[in-house]
Scaffold this motif. Structure first.
Motif, PDB file in Angstrom:
ATOM      1  N   VAL A  98       0.855  -1.184   0.000  1.00 53.42           N
ATOM      2  CA  VAL A  98       0.000   0.000   0.000  1.00 53.42           C
ATOM      3  C   VAL A  98       0.892   1.234   0.000  1.00 53.42           C
ATOM      4  CG1 VAL A  98      -1.966  -1.110   1.132  1.00 53.42           C
ATOM      5  CG2 VAL A  98      -0.159  -0.087   2.532  1.00 53.42           C
ATOM      6  N   GLU A 126       2.677  -1.305  -6.325  1.00 51.96           N
ATOM      7  CA  GLU A 126       1.806  -0.537  -5.446  1.00 51.96           C
ATOM      8  C   GLU A 126       0.357  -0.863  -5.753  1.00 51.96           C
ATOM      9  OE1 GLU A 126       0.843   4.072  -4.050  1.00 51.96           O
ATOM     10  OE2 GLU A 126       2.395   3.670  -5.567  1.00 51.96           O
ATOM     11  N   ALA A 128      -3.805  -1.344  -3.590  1.00 54.85           N
ATOM     12  CA  ALA A 128      -4.602  -1.299  -2.367  1.00 54.85           C
ATOM     13  C   ALA A 128      -4.697  -2.705  -1.760  1.00 54.85           C
ATOM     14  CB  ALA A 128      -5.985  -0.755  -2.663  1.00 54.85           C
ATOM     15  N   THR A 129      -5.081  -2.745  -0.492  1.00 51.35           N
ATOM     16  CA  THR A 129      -5.157  -4.025   0.216  1.00 51.35           C
ATOM     17  C   THR A 129      -6.034  -5.052  -0.492  1.00 51.35           C
ATOM     18  OG1 THR A 129      -4.638  -3.061   2.372  1.00 51.35           O
ATOM     19  CG2 THR A 129      -5.902  -5.114   2.374  1.00 51.35           C
ATOM     20  N   LEU A 146       0.323  -4.669   3.662  1.00 47.18           N
ATOM     21  CA  LEU A 146      -1.037  -4.157   3.538  1.00 47.18           C
ATOM     22  C   LEU A 146      -1.638  -3.792   4.883  1.00 47.18           C
ATOM     23  CD1 LEU A 146      -2.173  -6.994   4.599  1.00 47.18           C
ATOM     24  CD2 LEU A 146      -2.384  -7.601   2.194  1.00 47.18           C
ATOM     25  N   THR A 198      -9.640   1.618  -0.370  1.00 48.97           N
ATOM     26  CA  THR A 198      -8.230   1.521  -0.009  1.00 48.97           C
ATOM     27  C   THR A 198      -8.041   0.862   1.349  1.00 48.97           C
ATOM     28  OG1 THR A 198      -7.738   3.503  -1.293  1.00 48.97           O
ATOM     29  CG2 THR A 198      -6.109   2.849   0.340  1.00 48.97           C
ATOM     30  N   TRP A 199      -8.836   1.258   2.333  1.00 49.63           N
ATOM     31  CA  TRP A 199      -8.675   0.732   3.696  1.00 49.63           C
ATOM     32  C   TRP A 199     -10.039   0.737   4.369  1.00 49.63           C
ATOM     33  CZ3 TRP A 199      -4.591   2.980   7.648  1.00 49.63           C
ATOM     34  CH2 TRP A 199      -4.516   2.134   8.753  1.00 49.63           C
ATOM     35  N   GLU A 220      -5.231   7.574  -1.682  1.00 49.90           N
ATOM     36  CA  GLU A 220      -3.943   7.464  -1.001  1.00 49.90           C
ATOM     37  C   GLU A 220      -3.809   8.550   0.065  1.00 49.90           C
ATOM     38  OE1 GLU A 220      -1.801   5.139  -1.165  1.00 49.90           O
ATOM     39  OE2 GLU A 220      -2.617   4.053  -2.905  1.00 49.90           O
TER      40      GLU A 220
END
Length: 287
Positions: A98, A126, A128-129, A146, A198-199, A220
């Motif tokens: 990430v 690179e 995302a999780t 991640l 993303t998270w 990000e």
């Protein structure tokens, strides 16, 4: 033609003496002579001029000697490389990460790994999780750096970093003047949120804590901080985001009222690669 015959040929070609070659190979001379004769028969050409006193390579034998030497050099390299790969000294490691890992634990882990395994090629991706989890399942990457949780029985995850979250606010924001900030104070101001894509874990925790008024989302943390600096809102970010310091952003500690931010490394449960194991051990030591 057998590999043993080529080994016998090299010994005779280097010694130019059947007795010395046989002694070097730890065999008697008659089977050595027979193997050379069989090799010449298989090739259909003489490799040596020989009599009772003298042994010499033919022109064809000299060319054959050069090529056989190349074969054995390549064979020795193949054996050495196979052994080094088995011990994790060479090879390729594909690592997903990430974006926020680049100002967290990832640089230190990469520096240590590359110093210990300089001949290993590390390819970085690179993502995302959720994309890393999918890439791990499909064997497109070997390791994911991640944001937990990772809900997959096929994967193992080790938490390698836990840090408190901070409140990022524009410089000269009213909250910078407040001595004791409580979560209800945050409801008065627009938020810049890291996207759930993303998270998801952090996104949901923030929603549960303070019911934020979301002004903007970003993929990000670098973008989140930039939008805070531009005055679009406030944001909850990991403490490591302070490494993205800008003169237009102030980071406030809310005394453990905000969530903690975890960083993990994930890998396939059935992946026994020594390189994967080495990377994980280094990451754990960096905690």
């Amino acid at each position: 033609m057998e590999l043993r015959q080529l080994q016998y040929f090299l010994a005779v070609a280097e010694e130019l003496n059947f007795s010395r070659a046989a002694e070097r190979l730890r065999i008697t001379q008659p089977p050595l002579s027979l193997q050379i004769q069989n090799l010449e028969k298989d090739l259909g050409i003489p490799l040596f001029y020989r009599n009772n006193r003298h042994v010499e390579l033919t022109d064809a034998g000299k060319l054959f000697f050069d090529e056989v030497c190349k074969i054995f050099d390549q064979l020795h390299r193949a054996i050495e490389n196979a052994q080094r790969t088995h011990h994790g000294e060479i090879g390729t490691l594909k690592v997903g990460f990430v974006g926020s890992a680049t100002y967290d634990i990832l640089p230190a882990v990469l520096r240590e790994f590359r110093s210990l395994y300089p001949d290993v090629q590390v390819h970085l991706f690179e993502m995302a999780t959720p994309a890393q989890i999918q890439a791990l399942r499909e064997e497109e990457i070997d390791i994911g750096v991640l944001r937990p949780p990772v809900n997959s029985d096929a994967l193992c995850t080790e938490i390698v970093s836990i840090s408190p979250c901070m409140l990022a606010v524009p410089k000269q924001h009213p909250l910078t003047e407040k001595e004791n900030i409580v979560l209800s104070d945050l409801n008065l101001y627009p938020f810049v949120m890291l996207s759930r894509k993303t998270w998801a874990g952090l996104y949901n925790e923030i929603l549960a804590l303070c019911n934020p008024m979301i002004q903007q989302e970003a993929l990000e943390f670098q973008t989140v901080i930039g939008l805070v600096a531009a005055g679009l809102g406030i944001a909850v970010v990991p403490q490591s985001a302070m490494n993205l310091h800008t003169q237009h952003v102030v980071y406030l500690d809310l005394n453990n009222q905000l969530p903690s931010a975890s960083m993990g490394v994930s890998w396939r449960r059935n992946n026994q690669s020594p390189l994967v194991k080495a990377f994980i051990e280094i990451a754990k030591e960096m905690r």
